[in-house]
Design a protein around this motif. Structure first.
Motif: not given
Length: 444
Positions: A325-338
């Protein structure tokens, strides 16, 4: 590209499946609608005639009409015939035992030969080939410079040529240079004209005779419809081509050229350009394209696209963070860019089986500008804010909105969506989540 055709065929098959039993009259009525759909998609008239007759013969049989699911049987017949129409199987380039293996790209001016040359070089380089490029276009201003600049972008060597030289000599010298430098493949970007003329064809014939290319590929512009097919037929008749690369397949052309090529000129469609970016070229797979036309999706292509942009190590690290449960907004951004790297969102969604049949989802198709906005909002946050969104109070929201050129409402909406995603992930990775998913009764 095939959206309009896919919608029309979907309507025909929905009505067929809605009937418990079928008779010859029902089938003939459906075939009439399919015929009109193909003609409206700008498919060659003779190709449509043969296609419909072949489907009719296969469909009006005892095994189909008396089966439990005649509607689905006819869909299968149309699918099989579409695959045949599109070429049957994907066609690979033939290099032979020559080093280098010259590949000659031909076509009219404006069809995108130079860009396609670089895209093809990138595809072949990714498969492990050492690829060289050369421009034999001494007529179009800056053609050679364009190839050099684009070649540099992908790290492909472009053999220098003089625009005052004879195009045939340029190609012959480039072959010798490629031998010295150990290139396995040499892509020849030849000159085009606004229309076919005797001088152009004579030059291409001389280049063909001088370098004996392993393959001659005609570059066709999908936006020109049946004109592309007619010009390809003329090139094949006068020069002899081995296959076709179709550009602008991501545009709003009706798709008739792609469906007509193999039947009209007997040569396969080998690659398709699906965007303006240098990495936007794919091997053409007839069975996958037929599947998408019939609204069945294209999972294989979707997986392949994902594999090209996903870093496996990062993916495993992300999986661990999600589990904790450590999914951050930074991770969210990375997934969107991929996701953005995979190409058009509309194109990606078209690969998902059943997506085209759900009108509410199609109407809610995401605006790609929203991705840019979301990334800008997250980029305006501090690292602490990305790692813990609960820190973002009203004052911080105003600062983030100002820094990203958006509104506070946009920031609020992003944080709300992110919170929902985190909640969903927590439920999914909870102790009973995976078991519930396996039982088929998991609820978001």
């Amino acid at each position: 590209m095939f959206e309009s055709l896919a919608e029309k065929l979907e309507g025909v098959f929905k009505r067929l499946k809605g009937r418990g039993r079928l008779d010859e009259e029902n089938v003939q009525e459906a075939l009439k609608e399919i015929r009109m759909a193909l003609l409206e998609a700008d498919v060659n008239f003779k190709v449509v005639k043969d296609f419909i007759e072949d489907v009719r013969v296969r469909a009006i049989g005892q095994d189909v009409l008396e089966s439990i699911t005649p509607g689905q049987q006819i869909v299968k017949i149309v699918y099989d015939r579409l695959v045949e129409l599109l070429g049957g199987t994907s066609s690979q380039l033939k290099f032979g035992n020559r080093f280098p293996a010259p590949i000659m790209l031909v076509g009219l001016q404006g069809c995108g030969k130079t860009t396609t040359s670089v895209k093809l070089a990138r595809v072949l380089a990714k498969s492990g080939k050492r690829v060289g490029l050369v421009s034999a276009d001494v007529y179009r201003p800056a053609a050679m410079e364009q190839l050099r600049v684009m070649g540099e972008k992908i790290g492909a060597p472009v053999i220098a040529a003089d625009s005052k030289q004879n195009p045939v000599k340029i190609c012959v010298d480039a072959v010798e240079e490629s031998k010295r430098k150990g290139y396995e493949v040499l892509i020849l970007d030849t000159a085009g004209r606004l229309h076919i003329d005797a001088e152009m064809m004579e030059e291409l014939k001389q280049i063909k005779s001088a370098v004996n290319p392993s393959e001659i590929l005609f570059v066709a512009d999908a936006m020109t419809g049946q004109d592309a097919v007619n010009v390809a037929a003329k090139f094949n008749e006068m020069l002899g081509i081995d296959g076709v690369i179709m550009t602008k397949m991501d545009g709003d052309a009706r798709g008739g050229a792609a469906l007509s090529l193999k039947a009209v000129i007997g040569k396969p469609l080998k690659y398709v350009g699906v965007g303006e970016k240098i990495d936007a070229m794919e091997v053409f797979h007839p069975e996958r394209m037929a599947s998408r036309i019939l609204g069945m999706g294209d999972i294989l292509s979707l997986v392949e696209k994902a594999q090209t942009v996903v870093d496996e190590k990062k993916a495993r690290e992300l999986e661990q963070r999600i589990r904790k449960n450590e999914f951050t907004l930074g991770d969210f951004r990375e997934q969107l860019l991929q996701i953005k790297k995979m190409g058009s969102l509309q194109d990606i969604m078209g690969m998902i089986p059943g997506f085209s049949k759900i009108k509410s989802l199609k109407q809610a198709a995401p605006d790609e500008r929203e991705l840019v906005k979301i990334v800008a909002i997250i980029d305006s946050m501090t690292i602490k804010e990305r790692n813990n969104y609960l820190l973002i109070d009203g004052r911080r929201r105003k600062r983030i909105a100002l820094g990203s050129g958006t509104s506070v409402q946009d920031v609020n909406q992003l944080l709300k969506n992110y919170a929902e995603i985190k909640k969903m992930m927590k439920r999914f990775t909870s102790k009973g989540g995976l078991k519930a998913l396996r039982r088929g009764n998991f609820r978001f």
